[in-house]
Design a protein around this motif. Structure first.
Motif, PDB file in Angstrom:
ATOM      1  N   THR A 158      16.149  61.799  62.824  1.00 20.44           N
ATOM      2  CA  THR A 158      17.514  61.284  62.916  1.00 20.44           C
ATOM      3  C   THR A 158      17.982  60.790  61.552  1.00 20.44           C
ATOM      4  O   THR A 158      17.267  60.052  60.871  1.00 20.44           O
ATOM      5  CB  THR A 158      17.590  60.129  63.937  1.00 20.44           C
ATOM      6  N   GLY A 159      19.161  61.230  61.183  1.00 12.39           N
ATOM      7  CA  GLY A 159      19.781  60.754  59.956  1.00 12.39           C
ATOM      8  C   GLY A 159      20.884  59.764  60.281  1.00 12.39           C
ATOM      9  O   GLY A 159      21.660  59.971  61.221  1.00 12.39           O
ATOM     10  N   LEU A 160      20.916  58.683  59.520  1.00  7.71           N
ATOM     11  CA  LEU A 160      21.981  57.679  59.698  1.00  7.71           C
ATOM     12  C   LEU A 160      22.924  57.747  58.505  1.00  7.71           C
ATOM     13  O   LEU A 160      22.477  57.686  57.352  1.00  7.71           O
ATOM     14  CB  LEU A 160      21.379  56.284  59.816  1.00  7.71           C
ATOM     15  N   PHE A 161      24.192  57.870  58.803  1.00 10.08           N
ATOM     16  CA  PHE A 161      25.208  58.019  57.768  1.00 10.08           C
ATOM     17  C   PHE A 161      25.931  56.693  57.542  1.00 10.08           C
ATOM     18  O   PHE A 161      26.062  55.872  58.450  1.00 10.08           O
ATOM     19  CB  PHE A 161      26.205  59.110  58.172  1.00 10.08           C
ATOM     20  N   GLY A 174      31.282  65.292  71.927  1.00 15.21           N
ATOM     21  CA  GLY A 174      30.823  66.675  71.931  1.00 15.21           C
ATOM     22  C   GLY A 174      29.504  66.869  72.653  1.00 15.21           C
ATOM     23  O   GLY A 174      28.715  65.920  72.800  1.00 15.21           O
ATOM     24  N   ALA A 175      29.299  68.102  73.131  1.00 12.68           N
ATOM     25  CA  ALA A 175      28.082  68.439  73.870  1.00 12.68           C
ATOM     26  C   ALA A 175      26.861  67.995  73.075  1.00 12.68           C
ATOM     27  O   ALA A 175      26.697  68.393  71.920  1.00 12.68           O
ATOM     28  CB  ALA A 175      28.040  69.937  74.133  1.00 12.68           C
ATOM     29  N   PHE A 176      26.019  67.190  73.686  1.00  6.55           N
ATOM     30  CA  PHE A 176      24.982  66.507  72.898  1.00  6.55           C
ATOM     31  C   PHE A 176      23.971  67.474  72.284  1.00  6.55           C
ATOM     32  O   PHE A 176      23.428  67.217  71.220  1.00  6.55           O
ATOM     33  CB  PHE A 176      24.278  65.433  73.735  1.00  6.55           C
ATOM     34  N   LEU A 219      21.349  67.599  67.320  1.00 12.04           N
ATOM     35  CA  LEU A 219      21.675  66.764  68.477  1.00 12.04           C
ATOM     36  C   LEU A 219      22.673  65.715  68.040  1.00 12.04           C
ATOM     37  O   LEU A 219      22.457  65.020  67.046  1.00 12.04           O
ATOM     38  CB  LEU A 219      20.420  66.057  69.014  1.00 12.04           C
ATOM     39  N   ARG A 220      23.738  65.591  68.786  1.00 12.00           N
ATOM     40  CA  ARG A 220      24.742  64.578  68.435  1.00 12.00           C
ATOM     41  C   ARG A 220      24.246  63.186  68.828  1.00 12.00           C
ATOM     42  O   ARG A 220      23.191  63.025  69.423  1.00 12.00           O
ATOM     43  CB  ARG A 220      26.062  64.915  69.126  1.00 12.00           C
ATOM     44  N   LEU A 222      22.997  61.553  63.432  1.00 14.64           N
ATOM     45  CA  LEU A 222      22.870  62.964  63.785  1.00 14.64           C
ATOM     46  C   LEU A 222      21.381  63.265  63.750  1.00 14.64           C
ATOM     47  O   LEU A 222      20.684  62.836  62.832  1.00 14.64           O
ATOM     48  CB  LEU A 222      23.605  63.858  62.786  1.00 14.64           C
ATOM     49  N   SER A 223      20.915  63.982  64.766  1.00 15.00           N
ATOM     50  CA  SER A 223      19.480  64.249  64.854  1.00 15.00           C
ATOM     51  C   SER A 223      19.212  65.737  64.813  1.00 15.00           C
ATOM     52  O   SER A 223      20.063  66.561  65.157  1.00 15.00           O
ATOM     53  CB  SER A 223      18.912  63.665  66.157  1.00 15.00           C
TER      54      SER A 223
END
Lengths: 523, 141
Positions: free
Chosen positions: A301-304, A313-315, A342-343, A377-378
């Motif tokens: 997972t990235g953290l912005f 949106g569709a996960f 993955l959202r 965002l993953s």
């Protein structure tokens, strides 16, 4: 009273309902027995603000925690990955993200190309028309022309859009020179018939009240029933009666008590766990139960810094990278992997950790929440797991469920090759997310609740030395017993199995319908 | 029990003096207990953690209370985890907290359905670079 059916299908999930639709014809009586009931997605939890609680209860992917009326216990004490299956009409497509990729041609030729596992007795070309047919029935959004896959027919709907975070990722992939493409998704981006178009709400996994997201019941059940297929929900199959090389009767229990169906053909579509409970002792092939493949998955997972509103949106269906899909010896492992975007998740799931670690309690909690919610965002690292004999489904020696059926045991560890693949994929996913601008990376090295793809325990093969079933799912050595779910997969590939298992089911069902039924029920 | 649970919740999810209220002071004790009851082993976990709190826990300063909870968490992580889940469940499904989330993040305080969000068009020009690189799949006979 003994009832009869020409074809009895055990399990009304993705494979069972596709098979039923393909196999039924005038004069052929097809009955589908399903332990679970109907799930009315028109009243899905996403219509309430506390929808995330359903992910822990009625829509919990783990049957041992969900404990629904149709669920049976699974002994996962010897597995590093826990089961994630859904027992209902529609099966696990009730509880999925509808990410809808196909296997590549090379996935069917692992022995020839990479010297491991075995080749499938069926090829991509054999399945291609059934992939296309299934895409049409399920309703797929996507875009033809993906350079990561063979050319394919135009998708029935345009692809789902990217969101701010996935646009950053796509641009990062371009800068890195890596492949990416919008996901094929069994989610309508345009309305069709009674199904509305997706409205980008996000939580596909708790059912779709618009029926934009396909599930097997929405896509197949109505059309199958219109052709004469009979569904019996709430029917728990308790025994297959065998006489020589034939299954003569299927015993089940429903709300009316015990019942029996005299059958011409029996088609098992209850997944590797459910099948093992009924077929152990029927199938004496030593391969049966062995070679379990699970798609061990890591999530990075990235953290912005800035809020991406990534809950929209569709996960699970945005874009994929298959840059590292094919084998490359220089990477130190055989096979490849897919990176699937993955959202972000809802506020409660974010606090509970989402795809990674739970947010700390105490004074830092709120600060962390604001920094993460909507900012994430993953990427999944989905590995091409290899079949290993020690990984298997077995039965518990003493434990039974409330119907007296044995409790299945999931026995699984991550093999050395898969672990190398995970490690490599985590590095690549981290690299991509950093390139996209993520200022912090969190790694979940193995998704423990990720036992959603149960493959390989009844693999296909040209004969009973190579496999449990033939290319159409017929069990070697049996006259009228077939298996059509993902347990027949020879290799796992690095993508979700549903389109492939449905294509296999359509191919097998079509063959049975077109005069290849060897057995007919005798009333 | 409610007083001790209120103090426990306030320690797990303290207020920040500005936007966020503390979970206990916000009146979530009863709801958290109900949600714990709905969880497999949740009621038993909640009772065990509350029993492990020292006398006078509610009167201790936040940092001292946190120290006690860290000790309990280290001794029985599984039960403590269940209590945290119940606390977060109550907090993040509370309408007033969801109002705060909307104000701070833009996440609307309404169910995802039926309204959803606008579904934009996919911009195919984004794929120009990928297309230009050509096929990367392995053909087989």
């Amino acid at each position: 009273m003994t009832q009869t059916a020409d074809i009895v299908i055990v399990g009304a999930g993705a494979a069972g309902l596709a098979f039923a639709w393909a196999a039924v014809a005038p004069g052929i009586k097809v009955v589908v027995l399903e332990a679970g009931g109907h799930v009315d997605q028109r009243v899905a939890p996403s219509l309430a603000s506390d929808w995330e609680l359903a992910l822990q209860t009625t829509f919990n992917a783990n049957p041992n925690l969900r404990r629904g009326a149709a669920d049976y216990p699974v002994d996962d004490s010897e597995s590093v990955i826990r089961p994630a299956i859904f027992n209902a009409v529609g099966g696990s497509t009730i509880r999925w993200g509808a990410h809808f990729p196909r296997l590549r041609p090379s996935d069917f030729r692992k022995r020839t190309l990479d010297g491991v596992a075995a080749d499938w007795p069926v090829s991509y070309k054999d399945l291609e028309p059934f992939y296309d047919l299934n895409d049409e029935i399920m309703g797929v959004s996507g875009l033809a022309g993906d350079p990561g896959n063979p050319p394919r027919a135009p998708r029935s709907c345009p692809p789902l859009p990217l969101c701010p975070a996935t646009r950053l990722l796509a641009a990062a992939y371009d800068r890195l020179g890596w492949h990416w493409w919008p996901s094929d998704a069994a989610i309508l981006s345009r309305a069709r018939g009674t199904r509305e178009a997706c409205n980008n709400c996000g939580p596909c996994g708790v059912g779709c009240p618009r029926h934009a997201r396909a599930s097997a019941d929405i896509a197949y059940l109505g059309v199958a029933q219109a052709q004469g297929v009979e569904l019996r929900p709430g029917a728990v199959v308790t025994k297959l009666e065998r006489l020589g090389h034939d299954i003569t009767d299927v015993h089940y229990v429903d709300a009316n008590g015990p019942a029996r169906l005299s059958c011409g053909e029996v088609v098992m579509a209850g997944n590797a766990l459910g099948n093992a409970r009924l077929l152990t002792g029927i199938i004496d092939n030593p391969l049966f139960g062995c070679g379990l493949m699970l798609h061990p998955t890591a999530i990075v997972t990235g953290l912005f810094k800035h809020n991406q509103q990534s809950w929209r949106g569709a996960f699970a269906s945005a874009l994929v990278s298959q840059e590292f899909y094919e084998s490359d010896e220089s990477r130190g492992f055989i096979g490849g992997l897919q990176l699937q975007a993955l959202r972000g998740q809802g506020p409660l799931t974010t606090a509970l950790g989402g795809y990674g670690l739970r947010l700390p309690w105490g004074q830092r909690h709120k600060e962390d929440f604001v920094a993460r919610f909507g900012h994430s965002l993953s990427l999944t690292v989905t590995c091409d797991d290899l079949p290993e004999g020690a990984n298997r489904i077995a039965l518990h020696a003493t434990q039974t469920d409330r119907h007296g059926l044995p409790v299945p045991r999931m026995i699984y560890r991550v093999g050395e090759n898969s672990q190398k693949m995970l490690d490599y994929g985590i590095k690549r996913a981290s690299e991509a997310l950093r390139e996209a601008g993520a200022r912090q990376i969190a790694v979940n090295p193995l998704v423990r609740n990720g036992g959603f793809h149960l493959m390989g325990t009844a693999r296909m093969g040209v004969d009973d030395h190579a496999g449990v079933t033939d290319a159409r799912g017929r069990v070697h050595g049996m006259n009228n017993l077939s298996i059509v779910d993902a347990s027949t997969f020879v290799t796992a590939a690095a993508v979700n199995p549903t389109p492939t298992l449905q294509a296999i089911a359509l191919r097998a069902g079509t063959a049975m319908r077109d005069g290849k039924i060897t057995q007919r029920a005798i009333a | 029990m409610t007083g001790r649970l209120t103090a426990l919740l306030d320690t797990l999810l303290p207020g920040d003096g500005a936007d966020w209220p503390a979970a206990g002071a916000h009146g979530l004790a009863v709801h958290a207990a109900t949600l714990a009851d709905d969880m497999l082993g949740g009621a038993e976990a909640m009772a065990a953690v509350l029993d492990a709190l020292p006398q006078g826990f509610a009167d201790l300063p936040q940092l001292r209370r946190e120290e006690f909870l860290h000790e309990i968490e280290a001794q029985d992580a599984a039960r403590f985890d269940a209590v945290i889940t119940a606390a977060y469940n109550a907090y993040y499904t509370d309408p007033a907290i969801r109002d705060i989330i909307e104000r701070l993040t833009g996440y609307p305080n309404r169910p995802p359905q039926p309204e959803g969000y606008v579904l934009d068009q996919f911009d195919e020009s984004l794929l120009d670079a990928v297309k230009a690189r050509g096929p990367i799949w392995r053909p087989v006979d």
